[in-house]
Write an enzyme that holds these catalytic residues in place. Structure first.
Site: not given
Length: 348
Positions: A168-169, A194, A287, A290
């Protein structure tokens, strides 16, 4: 409180972003700026924790300002981008330069759908506030540095091993660091990052230009084959399936999981079911949680699992939660993950 400075040349957008962010009790918008020159002065006087930055502005564009900022005064930046082709390309370049994340730019009818946009932007600003900011080194798109330990892995055994990666991030650059050093005969890779729709296609194409393996945005029914990485399309879950000896992926728009579509948990859970011991799971920077439950399922099914270490993460949330859940076999810095994956699949 997370102190935010909003930088955008549109007074309307500055007002909307301020209104959205101010809905959260943990965020304070301490100022706004219509261009980078005013933003630079306000950064000095207000010392914000996070900057939201438009990509197209007068006097100095967002990329030029970002590059100067990350060189002289590195800080967490969330880009605010449009869903145009140029917006996608510019945003990916911003992530290369060191921006933590990006949010899609509100349109004039934003107030109609403010709740969804607001939660996404708030989530990303909070992630940025927790991030470890690193200015990226300049590198040419054609530059692919193959480490000797990986270049010597050309004799990889042919296996049915599936490599599943979730991020993700900070994940776009982490994925680049992994994929660009893998040899052409690397076992099949399936990835959930993501990212909104449209952006995943540009991201995949960008990686495909610099990697030795083929990288593409997944389409429903795509075969999962050696020498190729499939990236889940934005706004679609991606799952692994097996028919006889053939692996393939399916995509769907089932409800978001852990707020996300695509979801890393959805991918990992399908890999645990259909590949089991013939799989490697990797959870990277991001973050939230998930992927933690799915990686644990993979490990219980006999997969080998890797978590990125805190020091090399932009945000340590997702690997941290996977480690806490007991789903990680080995914790490694990002730079050591590609070699470890290849060592593992060569032993299968």
């Amino acid at each position: 409180m997370i102190r935010v400075l909003v930088v955008d040349d549109s007074a309307l957008i500055r007002g909307v972003l301020t209104e959205i962010l101010s809905q959260d009790s943990e965020i304070e918008v301490i100022g706004t700026a219509p261009d980078p020159y005013i933003a630079r002065q306000k950064i000095k006087t207000l010392n914000p924790d996070v900057l939201t930055l438009d990509v197209e502005m007068p006097k100095m564009d967002g990329l030029t300002f970002l590059e100067k900022l990350m060189t002289g005064h590195p800080m967490p930046v969330v880009m605010v981008s449009s869903l145009t082709q140029q917006g996608c390309e510019t945003t990916l370049r911003a992530l290369e330069l060191g921006a933590v994340d990006f949010a899609t730019k509100p349109t004039l009818d934003i107030r109609h759908g403010m709740e969804d946009l607001g939660q996404d932007l708030i989530h990303k600003v909070k992630a940025a506030a927790q991030s470890t900011v690193r200015a990226r080194q300049k590198r040419k798109n054609s530059e692919v540095e193959v480490r000797p330990s990986l270049a010597s892995s050309a004799m990889l055994k042919t296996t049915d091993t599936i490599i599943a990666i979730g991020a993700s991030t900070g994940g776009t650059e982490a994925l680049r660091d992994i994929l660009e050093v893998l040899p052409p005969n690397t076992p099949p890779i399936i990835i959930t990052q993501h990212m909104p729709e449209r952006f995943t296609k540009h991201f995949s194409d960008r990686l495909n230009e610099i990697c030795q393996i083929r990288v593409k945005e997944a389409e429903d029914g795509d075969s999962v084959i050696p020498g190729q990485a499939l990236i889940a399309p934005g706004n679609f879950h991606m799952e692994l399936r097996r028919s006889g000896a053939r692996y393939h992926v399916v995509t769907n728009q089932n409800p978001p999981v852990n707020r996300h579509r695509p979801s890393v948990d959805v991918l990992f859970q399908s890999v645990s079911q259909y590949a089991g011991t013939n799989s490697v799971g990797v959870i990277l920077t991001g973050m939230g949680n998930d992927g933690a439950a799915g990686l644990l399922e993979m490990k219980r099914a006999g997969a080998y699992t890797i978590g990125q270490d805190e020091a090399s993460c932009v945000v340590f949330g997702m690997p941290k939660e996977a480690i806490k859940a007991g789903g990680v076999d080995k914790i490694l810095p990002l730079s050591e993950i590609p070699a470890d994956i290849l060592h593992r699949v060569s032993q299968v």
